[in-house]
Design a protein around this motif. Structure first.
Motif, PDB file in Angstrom:
ATOM      1  N   GLU A 194       0.497  -1.223   0.154  1.00  0.00           N
ATOM      2  CA  GLU A 194      -0.049   0.068   0.054  1.00  0.00           C
ATOM      3  C   GLU A 194       1.160   1.026   0.010  1.00  0.00           C
ATOM      4  N   ALA A 195       2.325   1.162   0.400  1.00  0.00           N
ATOM      5  CA  ALA A 195       2.422   2.323   0.570  1.00  0.00           C
ATOM      6  C   ALA A 195       3.107   2.401  -0.404  1.00  0.00           C
ATOM      7  N   VAL A 196       3.940   1.729  -0.801  1.00  0.00           N
ATOM      8  CA  VAL A 196       4.342   2.123  -2.348  1.00  0.00           C
ATOM      9  C   VAL A 196       3.854   2.356  -3.691  1.00  0.00           C
ATOM     10  N   THR A 197       2.065   1.757  -3.224  1.00  0.00           N
ATOM     11  CA  THR A 197       1.540   2.019  -4.164  1.00  0.00           C
ATOM     12  C   THR A 197       0.739   3.748  -4.663  1.00  0.00           C
ATOM     13  N   ALA A 198       0.858   4.009  -2.860  1.00  0.00           N
ATOM     14  CA  ALA A 198       0.282   5.766  -2.861  1.00  0.00           C
ATOM     15  C   ALA A 198       1.552   6.266  -3.153  1.00  0.00           C
ATOM     16  N   ALA A 199       2.782   5.577  -2.939  1.00  0.00           N
ATOM     17  CA  ALA A 199       3.698   6.638  -3.578  1.00  0.00           C
ATOM     18  C   ALA A 199       3.857   7.078  -5.093  1.00  0.00           C
ATOM     19  N   ALA A 222       1.593   6.301  -6.543  1.00  0.00           N
ATOM     20  CA  ALA A 222       0.636   7.593  -7.141  1.00  0.00           C
ATOM     21  C   ALA A 222       0.644   8.826  -7.067  1.00  0.00           C
ATOM     22  N   GLU A 223       1.960   9.329  -6.026  1.00  0.00           N
ATOM     23  CA  GLU A 223       1.673  10.253  -5.551  1.00  0.00           C
ATOM     24  C   GLU A 223       3.107  10.919  -6.488  1.00  0.00           C
ATOM     25  N   ARG A 224       3.562  10.131  -6.711  1.00  0.00           N
ATOM     26  CA  ARG A 224       4.753  11.042  -7.706  1.00  0.00           C
ATOM     27  C   ARG A 224       4.375  11.033  -9.140  1.00  0.00           C
ATOM     28  N   LYS A 225       3.251  10.245  -9.576  1.00  0.00           N
ATOM     29  CA  LYS A 225       2.652   9.750 -10.691  1.00  0.00           C
ATOM     30  C   LYS A 225       2.178  11.319 -10.695  1.00  0.00           C
ATOM     31  N   ALA A 226       1.320  11.927  -9.793  1.00  0.00           N
ATOM     32  CA  ALA A 226       0.761  12.827 -10.440  1.00  0.00           C
ATOM     33  C   ALA A 226       1.815  14.389  -9.915  1.00  0.00           C
ATOM     34  N   ALA A 227       2.960  13.704  -9.493  1.00  0.00           N
ATOM     35  CA  ALA A 227       3.800  15.657  -9.272  1.00  0.00           C
ATOM     36  C   ALA A 227       3.719  15.256 -10.780  1.00  0.00           C
ATOM     37  N   LEU A 228       4.278  14.410 -11.546  1.00  0.00           N
ATOM     38  CA  LEU A 228       5.286  14.579 -12.862  1.00  0.00           C
ATOM     39  C   LEU A 228       3.846  15.189 -13.669  1.00  0.00           C
TER      40      LEU A 228
END
Ligand code: DAH
Length: 375
Positions: free
Chosen positions: A65-70, A72-78
């Motif tokens: 879950e932590a990796v999935t969230a990370a 998603a977050e990085r993708k949204a930022a990029l």
């Protein structure tokens, strides 16, 4: 497995450091893809003892879950950064001057027709219309211009080759009618009286045609007809009406009219209407008394009391009704008001002339704002 905390820290750091979407995707595949490291850990749960699974299961799921969230977050930022770059590249410079589209303008003749209608409307006149393709009965006969009248000649009037068939309703009770381009707006008098009876108060602006062409005549030009039929109407009403009109139209009080005896078949008595003017800088300026020093008279149109024979043709009893009529050249009064000197320029269709003399479509003539107000 205490390593799991370390794996999570490393993966989350790697993801946060990924410089583009491809790198994020590569990390996702490496961790969560079919052969990914976290996928392998999840699969290993199946081979564990129940005790180990109970101990490690929650940690491994938390890791996923932590990796999935990370990710998603990085993708949204990029994604957001990419959008910012795209928007910056596509920015619109609001301070750039816009291209101006070519703008049309209202022809002075149309403008003057609007002005006429406005002024006469204030005096209770309605606008009437009639066909430009007329028959000789309305254009001549009913206006008391008999078969021998010179205006009927081919060299004055444009005739169509065909006559109305004797069987058509227009010809019932009449002999066959010649079809022609109306030579004046006066047939609208006849049509209005036949259509609406009396009393009547109309103007009829429009195009008229004559077989005529030189510096001061064009084969098509514009007239405005006026007609008032009522009881006890006399020439005094005519003079007041025209004087009031010209004062409003030329926007000056010192308008002096002279009624000069004349002859028209459709009026009795007939008068020609002259206006006093002076010449300033080679240009005629309307105003003042024509007999005053430096002044002269200029003819603006014809008028008179409607001939009893015309009333009869139009179905009115001359013992009961009487009235006046007038006809003015619109092009001529437009030239006078707006200082144009060549009639032919009116119909050349030269956009430079129109750009100079034309009116804005938003410049609606009104009596309160000035009929010729130019923005
Ligand atoms: N129809 C005449 C013409 O063309 C002008 C005219 C004269 C109209 C006298 C009238 C009138 O109504 O009363 O030339």
């Amino acid at each position: 497995m205490s390593d799991i905390g370390a794996i999570q820290t490393r993966l989350v750091n790697d993801i946060a450091a990924a410089s583009d979407l491809d790198a994020v995707e590569a990390l996702r595949v490496a961790a969560l893809g079919k052969a990914g490291s976290i996928t392998a850990l999840l699969k290993s749960l199946g081979g564990m003892t129940p005790e180990d699974r109970q101990a490690q299961g929650p940690q491994i799921h938390a890791l996923r879950e932590a990796v999935t969230a990370a990710l998603a977050e990085r993708k949204a930022a990029l994604d957001a950064a990419a959008l910012d770059i795209k928007l910056a590249a596509e920015a619109i410079d609001m301070s750039l001057p816009a291209d101006t589209a070519p703008k049309g303008s209202v022809h002075p003749v149309s403008q003057v027709m609007d002005e006429l209608a406005e002024i006469f409307a204030d005096m209770g006149f309605a606008v009437a219309t009639g066909p430009e393709i007329e028959d000789d009965w309305h254009n001549f006969t009913a206006l008391n211009m008999d078969e021998t009248h010179p205006a009927r000649a081919m060299h004055d009037t444009f005739y169509f080759p065909d006559r109305t068939p004797a069987s058509s309703s227009a010809a019932v009770g009449q002999q066959q009618r010649e079809i022609l381009l109306r030579t004046h707006t006066s047939p609208v008098q006849i049509r209005s009286m036949l259509d609406q009876g009396a009393p009547i108060r109309i103007i009829a602006p429009g195009r008229v045609y004559r077989s005529d062409s030189d510096a001061t005549h064009t084969p098509m030009f514009h007239q405005v007809e006026g007609l008032v039929i009522d009881k006890d109407i006399h020439l005094g009403h005519l003079k007041w009406t025209l004087e009031t009109f010209f004062k409003a139209f030329f926007e000056r009080e010192d308008i002096t009219l002279r009624l000069r005896p004349s002859y028209f078949p459709f009026t009795e008595p007939s008068v020609e209407v002259d206006v006093g003017y002076s010449t300033e800088g080679g240009r005629r300026v309307v105003g003042g008394h024509g007999d005053a020093p430096g002044h002269a008279w200029m003819e603006l149109g014809g008028s008179g009391m409607v001939n009893a024979r015309v009333l009869e043709f139009a179905g009115l009893d001359p013992a009961e009704w009487q009235g006046f009529a007038f006809g003015l050249g619109i092009d001529r009064i437009a030239m006078l008001k707006y200082g144009m000197n060549d009639l032919r320029a009116f119909f050349d269709g030269d956009p430079r002339w129109l750009a100079h003399y034309g009116f804005s479509p938003f410049d609606q003539p009104t009596l309160s704002a000035g009929v010729g107000a130019k923005a």
